[in-house]
Design an enzyme around this catalytic site. Structure first.
Site, PDB file in Angstrom:
ATOM      1  N   LEU A  10      -7.023   7.797  -2.671  1.00 37.79           N
ATOM      2  CA  LEU A  10      -6.581   6.406  -2.836  1.00 37.79           C
ATOM      3  C   LEU A  10      -5.689   6.019  -1.656  1.00 37.79           C
ATOM      4  O   LEU A  10      -4.679   6.677  -1.390  1.00 37.79           O
ATOM      5  CB  LEU A  10      -5.811   6.216  -4.136  1.00 37.79           C
ATOM      6  N   ALA A  12      -5.581   2.307  -0.741  1.00 38.92           N
ATOM      7  CA  ALA A  12      -5.699   0.849  -0.634  1.00 38.92           C
ATOM      8  C   ALA A  12      -4.368   0.130  -0.806  1.00 38.92           C
ATOM      9  O   ALA A  12      -4.283  -1.082  -0.621  1.00 38.92           O
ATOM     10  CB  ALA A  12      -6.704   0.333  -1.664  1.00 38.92           C
ATOM     11  N   ARG A  17       6.606  -0.910   1.618  1.00 38.78           N
ATOM     12  CA  ARG A  17       7.915  -0.332   1.917  1.00 38.78           C
ATOM     13  C   ARG A  17       7.989   0.299   3.305  1.00 38.78           C
ATOM     14  O   ARG A  17       9.064   0.607   3.794  1.00 38.78           O
ATOM     15  CB  ARG A  17       8.284   0.689   0.817  1.00 38.78           C
ATOM     16  N   GLN A  73     -17.671   8.456   1.688  1.00 39.95           N
ATOM     17  CA  GLN A  73     -18.082   7.139   1.197  1.00 39.95           C
ATOM     18  C   GLN A  73     -16.824   6.293   1.098  1.00 39.95           C
ATOM     19  O   GLN A  73     -15.771   6.781   0.708  1.00 39.95           O
ATOM     20  CB  GLN A  73     -18.694   7.259  -0.183  1.00 39.95           C
ATOM     21  N   GLY A 143       6.398   8.912 -12.126  1.00 38.53           N
ATOM     22  CA  GLY A 143       6.013   8.894 -13.537  1.00 38.53           C
ATOM     23  C   GLY A 143       6.439  10.207 -14.197  1.00 38.53           C
ATOM     24  O   GLY A 143       6.544  11.239 -13.535  1.00 38.53           O
ATOM     25  N   GLU A 157       5.305   5.714 -16.724  1.00 37.13           N
ATOM     26  CA  GLU A 157       5.884   5.275 -15.453  1.00 37.13           C
ATOM     27  C   GLU A 157       7.387   5.073 -15.607  1.00 37.13           C
ATOM     28  O   GLU A 157       7.857   4.644 -16.667  1.00 37.13           O
ATOM     29  CB  GLU A 157       5.219   3.974 -14.997  1.00 37.13           C
ATOM     30  N   ASN A 232       6.638   6.726   0.863  1.00 31.04           N
ATOM     31  CA  ASN A 232       6.582   5.277   0.651  1.00 31.04           C
ATOM     32  C   ASN A 232       7.299   4.502   1.744  1.00 31.04           C
ATOM     33  O   ASN A 232       6.997   3.340   1.976  1.00 31.04           O
ATOM     34  CB  ASN A 232       7.207   4.930  -0.706  1.00 31.04           C
ATOM     35  N   ARG A 329       0.396  16.177  31.207  1.00 32.24           N
ATOM     36  CA  ARG A 329      -0.461  15.217  30.496  1.00 32.24           C
ATOM     37  C   ARG A 329      -1.880  15.782  30.370  1.00 32.24           C
ATOM     38  O   ARG A 329      -2.139  16.930  30.754  1.00 32.24           O
ATOM     39  CB  ARG A 329      -0.450  13.881  31.236  1.00 32.24           C
ATOM     40  N   ASN A 382      -3.924   8.930  43.635  1.00 39.69           N
ATOM     41  CA  ASN A 382      -5.259   9.132  43.064  1.00 39.69           C
ATOM     42  C   ASN A 382      -5.917   7.828  42.650  1.00 39.69           C
ATOM     43  O   ASN A 382      -7.084   7.806  42.324  1.00 39.69           O
ATOM     44  CB  ASN A 382      -5.180  10.075  41.855  1.00 39.69           C
TER      45      ASN A 382
HETATM   46  C1  UD1 Z   1       2.146   6.673  -8.495  1.00 38.25           C
HETATM   47  C2  UD1 Z   1       1.989   7.036  -9.987  1.00 38.25           C
HETATM   48  C3  UD1 Z   1       3.245   7.793 -10.442  1.00 38.25           C
HETATM   49  C4  UD1 Z   1       3.438   9.021  -9.593  1.00 38.25           C
HETATM   50  C5  UD1 Z   1       3.490   8.657  -8.105  1.00 38.25           C
HETATM   51  C6  UD1 Z   1       3.439   9.923  -7.277  1.00 38.25           C
HETATM   52  C7  UD1 Z   1       0.605   5.345 -11.089  1.00 38.25           C
HETATM   53  C8  UD1 Z   1       0.596   4.127 -11.915  1.00 38.25           C
HETATM   54  N1  UD1 Z   1       1.805   5.829 -10.770  1.00 38.25           N
HETATM   55  O1  UD1 Z   1       3.220   5.757  -8.353  1.00 38.25           O
HETATM   56  O2  UD1 Z   1       3.097   8.182 -11.823  1.00 38.25           O
HETATM   57  O3  UD1 Z   1       4.626   9.692  -9.977  1.00 38.25           O
HETATM   58  O4  UD1 Z   1       2.345   7.866  -7.735  1.00 38.25           O
HETATM   59  O5  UD1 Z   1       3.590   9.636  -5.901  1.00 38.25           O
HETATM   60  O6  UD1 Z   1      -0.434   5.873 -10.742  1.00 38.25           O
HETATM   61  N2  UD1 Z   1      -3.248   2.709  -4.331  1.00 38.25           N
HETATM   62  C9  UD1 Z   1      -4.500   2.140  -4.243  1.00 38.25           C
HETATM   63  N3  UD1 Z   1      -4.744   0.957  -4.860  1.00 38.25           N
HETATM   64  C10 UD1 Z   1      -3.795   0.316  -5.598  1.00 38.25           C
HETATM   65  C11 UD1 Z   1      -2.511   0.906  -5.688  1.00 38.25           C
HETATM   66  C12 UD1 Z   1      -2.268   2.108  -5.055  1.00 38.25           C
HETATM   67  O7  UD1 Z   1      -5.400   2.702  -3.581  1.00 38.25           O
HETATM   68  O8  UD1 Z   1      -4.095  -0.750  -6.131  1.00 38.25           O
HETATM   69  C13 UD1 Z   1      -2.984   3.981  -3.638  1.00 38.25           C
HETATM   70  C14 UD1 Z   1      -1.886   3.847  -2.611  1.00 38.25           C
HETATM   71  O9  UD1 Z   1      -2.435   3.543  -1.336  1.00 38.25           O
HETATM   72  C15 UD1 Z   1      -1.256   5.230  -2.623  1.00 38.25           C
HETATM   73  C16 UD1 Z   1      -1.482   5.708  -4.043  1.00 38.25           C
HETATM   74  O10 UD1 Z   1      -2.524   4.928  -4.580  1.00 38.25           O
HETATM   75  O11 UD1 Z   1      -1.890   6.121  -1.740  1.00 38.25           O
HETATM   76  C17 UD1 Z   1      -0.239   5.607  -4.910  1.00 38.25           C
HETATM   77  O12 UD1 Z   1       0.192   4.287  -4.981  1.00 38.25           O
HETATM   78  P1  UD1 Z   1       1.715   3.899  -5.056  1.00 38.25           P
HETATM   79  O13 UD1 Z   1       1.803   2.416  -5.182  1.00 38.25           O
HETATM   80  O14 UD1 Z   1       2.449   4.545  -3.936  1.00 38.25           O
HETATM   81  O15 UD1 Z   1       2.089   4.564  -6.465  1.00 38.25           O
HETATM   82  P2  UD1 Z   1       3.545   4.967  -6.954  1.00 38.25           P
HETATM   83  O16 UD1 Z   1       4.279   3.717  -7.330  1.00 38.25           O
HETATM   84  O17 UD1 Z   1       4.160   5.865  -5.967  1.00 38.25           O
HETATM   85 CA    CA Z   2       3.628   6.514  -3.726  1.00 35.89          CA
END
Ligand code: UD1
Ligand code: CA
Length: 460
Positions: A10, A12, A17, A73, A143, A157, A232, A329, A382
């Protein structure tokens, strides 16, 4: 020790931050984007394919991920509505059997062995969901896992937790494994939640309570605090860099590298060392660098390919000495026992055994034969603003200080170039070459000139 599974990474999220124009997962740790670390761990755990979830416009992330070696993918999440929604978007790319493992692009330290352990635990318990949890003194914004022995009941959460749940130290690392056969049903039933901005949001963590309500088993497995470290913001990025650099330095020292001030040395994941290399303080080594046995890199030296287009590696061969204050370099190849001294820059330049360029010199697109000495302040010209050309210096050549070598030009073995010379034509083997203005020395001339200048200024 690998397993068969399909990773979904994931990436997206907005990464707000970070306060960056660049996607969060492209921010580097030891010169490698965060995402690269995650994809590498997945591959090392046994994955051959992966689904990457990206938001629209993340073309640079997709371009980077193409080089991961995994059959990739891309699933688009538009707009991103939470981690659960992200996996819903990936679902059409996933198999209907086996294990699906969700990894976060911002959680770079997860170990291949831990992923393997999680997938095995999922299968062994015939569980629908298995989650990696970490025991923390203060679980902060993570969480919380509600558990009973190895059984996992739910993930809450931090924002939704009451004080009792907040006080729990077992935190969700974000790494979750699913039985692919049951995943579709869980994703279809994820409840919509209302996010702080009023939008709908779907939590991946809600899959656990859903699965339990169906009577399906859910388990958790432990991972270290570092493995679960989610990045983050840039403070966390710097903390992660410090952890990784500490590991790279320790690995190098255990393999026979001496460091006078380890904390000031920066290394890359692929830095290769021979035995008895010495790194003095404040040395930076980027990707693609090999330092052979007995090399000494003196303080404040910078060894870094120019990338991403100029990626030719840097090699420093046995017993060579670099710096202090040297810059190597792309394509720098420093021969056995050669010396590259202070304020000397090498780019696409080869120094053969025992060659020396000790002071204030630029050597670009050139070769310097064995035992040759390049005097202080020598420059290879050069580049003429349009093309780049080579300077070939033979073996046993003496280049006097402040020579200007205008490429393309070849200097034969054993030639001697006078200090201050311009060299724009080839110099034969064993020839001398002097090209400079003729000196005029006039006894008493200084006094005459001073009188003249005083009168001209109206002061004499
Ligand atoms: C999430 C977890 C939390 C956990 C923490 C660990 C959930 C609801 N919460 O919180 O329990 O302790 O990670 O680091 O899952 N992302 C997407 N699409 C979205 C939202 C997020 O692809 O719509 C991806 C982000 O790019 C990231 C990851 O999911 O790589 C986590 O998202 P983030 O918003 O950082 O979650 P946390 O608030 O940290
Ligand atoms: Ca996170």
């Amino acid at each position: 020790m690998t397993v068969t599974f399909t990773p979904v990474v994931l990436a997206a999220g907005q990464g707000t931050r970070m306060r960056s124009t660049m996607a969060k997962v492209l921010h580097p740790l030891a010169f490698e984007p965060l995402l690269g670390h995650v994809l590498r761990a997945a591959a090392a755990a046994g994955a051959e394919t992966a689904t990457l979830v990206l938001a629209p416009g993340m073309d640079q992330v997709a371009a980077f991920a193409k080089h991961s070696g995994l059959a990739l993918q891309i699933a688009e999440q538009n707009p991103p509505l939470g981690t659960g929604h992200a996996l819903q978007c990936a679902a059409p790319t996933l198999p209907l059997r086996g294990a699906v493992v969700v990894l976060f692009g911002d959680t770079p330290f997860v170990e291949p062995a831990t992923i393997v352990d999680l997938v095995r635990a999922l299968a062994a318990a015939d569980a629908a969901v298995a989650v990696l949890g970490m025991e923390l003194a203060d679980a902060g914004a993570y969480g919380r896992l509600l558990t009973d022995g190895e059984t996992l009941h739910a993930i809450v959460e931090a924002a939704d937790a009451d004080d009792a749940v907040r006080a729990l130290g077992l935190a969700n690392s974000g790494v979750m494994a699913f039985d692919a056969a049951r995943l579709g049903e869980l994703l279809a039933e994820l409840p919509a939640r209302t996010a702080r901005d009023g939008n709908q949001e779907f939590y991946l963590t809600d899959t656990v309570a859903l699965a339990r309500a169906k009577g399906w088993r859910c388990v958790w497995r432990p991972c270290s605090e570092i493995e679960g470290l989610g990045i983050n913001d840039r403070v966390q990025l710097a903390a992660a860099e410090a952890i990784l650099q500490g590991r790279l330095r320790e690995r190098a020292m255990r393999a026979g590298v001496t460091m006078l001030d380890p904390a000031s040395v920066t290394l890359a994941l692929d830095t290769r060392f021979g035995r008895d290399v010495v790194l003095e303080p404040q040395v930076l080594i980027g990707p693609g660098v090999t330092l052979e046995d007995g090399v000494r890199v003196r303080a404040f030296s910078h060894l870094m390919v120019d990338g991403p287009k100029e990626t030719k590696p840097i090699v420093v061969r046995q017993g060579a000495v670099i710096g202090p204050f040297a810059r190597l370099r792309s394509g720098a190849d420093v021969g056995t026992d050669a010396h590259v001294g202070n304020f000397v820059e090498l780019k696409n330049a080869r120094l053969d055994a025992g060659a020396k360029a000790n002071h204030l010199t630029y050597l670009g697109d050139c070769s310097v034969g064995a035992g040759s000495n390049v005097g202080a302040g020598t420059i290879t010209c050069n580049y003429d603003g349009f093309g780049k050309y080579r300077t070939e210096i033979g073996a046993g050549v003496f280049v006097g200080s402040h020579a200007t070598l205008v490429a393309p030009v070849t200097i034969g073995d054993g030639a001697i170039i006078g200090a201050g010379s311009w060299v724009g034509r080839d110099v034969p083997v064993d020839a001398t070459h002097v090209a400079r203005g003729v000196a005029e020395v006039r006894p008493g001339g200084a006094a005459r000139l001073r009188r003249h200048l005083q009168r001209r200024a109206g002061k004499g």
